[in-house]
Design a protein around this motif. Structure first.
Motif, mmCIF file in Angstrom:
data_model
loop_
_atom_site.group_PDB
_atom_site.id
_atom_site.type_symbol
_atom_site.label_atom_id
_atom_site.label_comp_id
_atom_site.label_asym_id
_atom_site.label_seq_id
_atom_site.Cartn_x
_atom_site.Cartn_y
_atom_site.Cartn_z
ATOM 1 N N ALA A 84 3.672 -28.895 35.903
ATOM 2 C CA ALA A 84 4.479 -29.979 35.343
ATOM 3 C C ALA A 84 3.609 -31.226 35.243
ATOM 4 O O ALA A 84 2.842 -31.520 36.167
ATOM 5 C CB ALA A 84 5.698 -30.260 36.214
ATOM 6 N N VAL A 85 3.727 -31.934 34.120
ATOM 7 C CA VAL A 85 3.036 -33.208 33.932
ATOM 8 C C VAL A 85 4.054 -34.312 34.164
ATOM 9 O O VAL A 85 5.071 -34.382 33.470
ATOM 10 C CB VAL A 85 2.436 -33.321 32.514
ATOM 11 N N ILE A 86 3.776 -35.175 35.146
ATOM 12 C CA ILE A 86 4.748 -36.169 35.572
ATOM 13 C C ILE A 86 4.212 -37.572 35.265
ATOM 14 O O ILE A 86 3.102 -37.922 35.688
ATOM 15 C CB ILE A 86 5.012 -36.074 37.097
ATOM 16 N N PRO A 87 4.973 -38.401 34.538
ATOM 17 C CA PRO A 87 4.511 -39.763 34.234
ATOM 18 C C PRO A 87 4.726 -40.711 35.408
ATOM 19 O O PRO A 87 5.482 -41.685 35.337
ATOM 20 C CB PRO A 87 5.356 -40.153 33.019
ATOM 21 N N VAL A 88 4.070 -40.409 36.507
ATOM 22 C CA VAL A 88 4.125 -41.224 37.727
ATOM 23 C C VAL A 88 2.763 -41.863 37.924
ATOM 24 O O VAL A 88 1.727 -41.202 37.736
ATOM 25 C CB VAL A 88 4.487 -40.351 38.950
ATOM 26 N N GLY A 89 2.727 -43.142 38.304
ATOM 27 C CA GLY A 89 1.442 -43.811 38.484
ATOM 28 C C GLY A 89 0.657 -43.805 37.183
ATOM 29 O O GLY A 89 1.135 -44.264 36.151
#
Length: 218
Positions: free
Chosen positions: A203-208
């Protein structure tokens, strides 16, 4: 910012306070321009450690030791961390910071070129890790990946930081300054590879600055 700055700022106000020694280390690193994991990435890592309960953690890219010390605060009691760094200036600070935090019994700092050390670790059959945090030279992620796959145990997590490059990874290469095109293309290659590997569920997570979380299926 990858996501709305106002929303990120609000979410960060909900973050629990760091222990004093970590807060002071964070502030020193920020004042000296040392790249460390962002607040929301810290929260995400803490959640993954609490839910996954790893026993052996490998970090590629210790910098001044902040993220290794951070993880040592929230990992299970019987867990141990091996972290790698090659830049001497950062190694000096990492050694001191780990010692000052009294984490020498939980954190092993390996000094040298990450690819060389990863190959050495992978050559030893007893070496496997159920949690790997990759936060080193971004252009080298693809070179590290084969060795990391050898070291990652079945069911283990590979967490990769800074994969969205402040959002520029989504841009056309022609919209990227010439000097940044190599890292842009290599990061895109890395993202495509880990999201299409049969061995991984990613999963690619737009965090940081963008994080990927990959589980090794077999």
């Amino acid at each position: 910012m990858i996501v709305n700055e106002r929303i990120t700022a609000y979410i960060n106000t909900l973050e629990r306070e760091l222990p004093t020694h970590l807060y002071e280390l964070e502030q020193t690193a920020l004042s000296e321009g040392v790249p460390i994991i962002k607040k929301d990435t810290q929260t995400f890592l803490r959640f993954l450690l609490a839910s996954g309960k790893p026993r052996r953690i490998l970090e590629v890219g210790a910098a001044v030791g902040f993220s290794a010390i951070f993880m040592s605060e929230y990992m299970p009691e019987n867990c141990r961390i091996t972290t790698i760094e090659k830049v001497e200036m950062r190694l000096v600070k990492a050694r001191k910071n780990i010692a000052d935090a009294s984490k020498g019994d939980k954190i092993t700092l390996l000094e040298g070129d990450a690819l060389v050390l990863l190959k050495q670790l992978a050559a030893m059959e007893e070496n496997s890790f159920d949690f790997i945090f990759l936060d080193a030279a971004k252009a080298q992620y693809m070179n590290f990946l084969p060795e990391l796959m050898k070291l990652l145990s079945k069911g283990g997590l590979l967490v990769t930081d800074n994969v969205l490059q402040d959002g520029t990874v989504a841009e056309s290469r022609y919209g990227i300054t010439r000097r940044d095109r190599t890292i842009h293309s290599r990061m895109r290659e890395y993202l495509y590879t880990i999201t299409h590997m049969e061995q991984l569920e990613t999963a690619v997570i737009p965090v940081g600055d963008g994080v990927t979380v990959s589980t090794k299926l077999y």
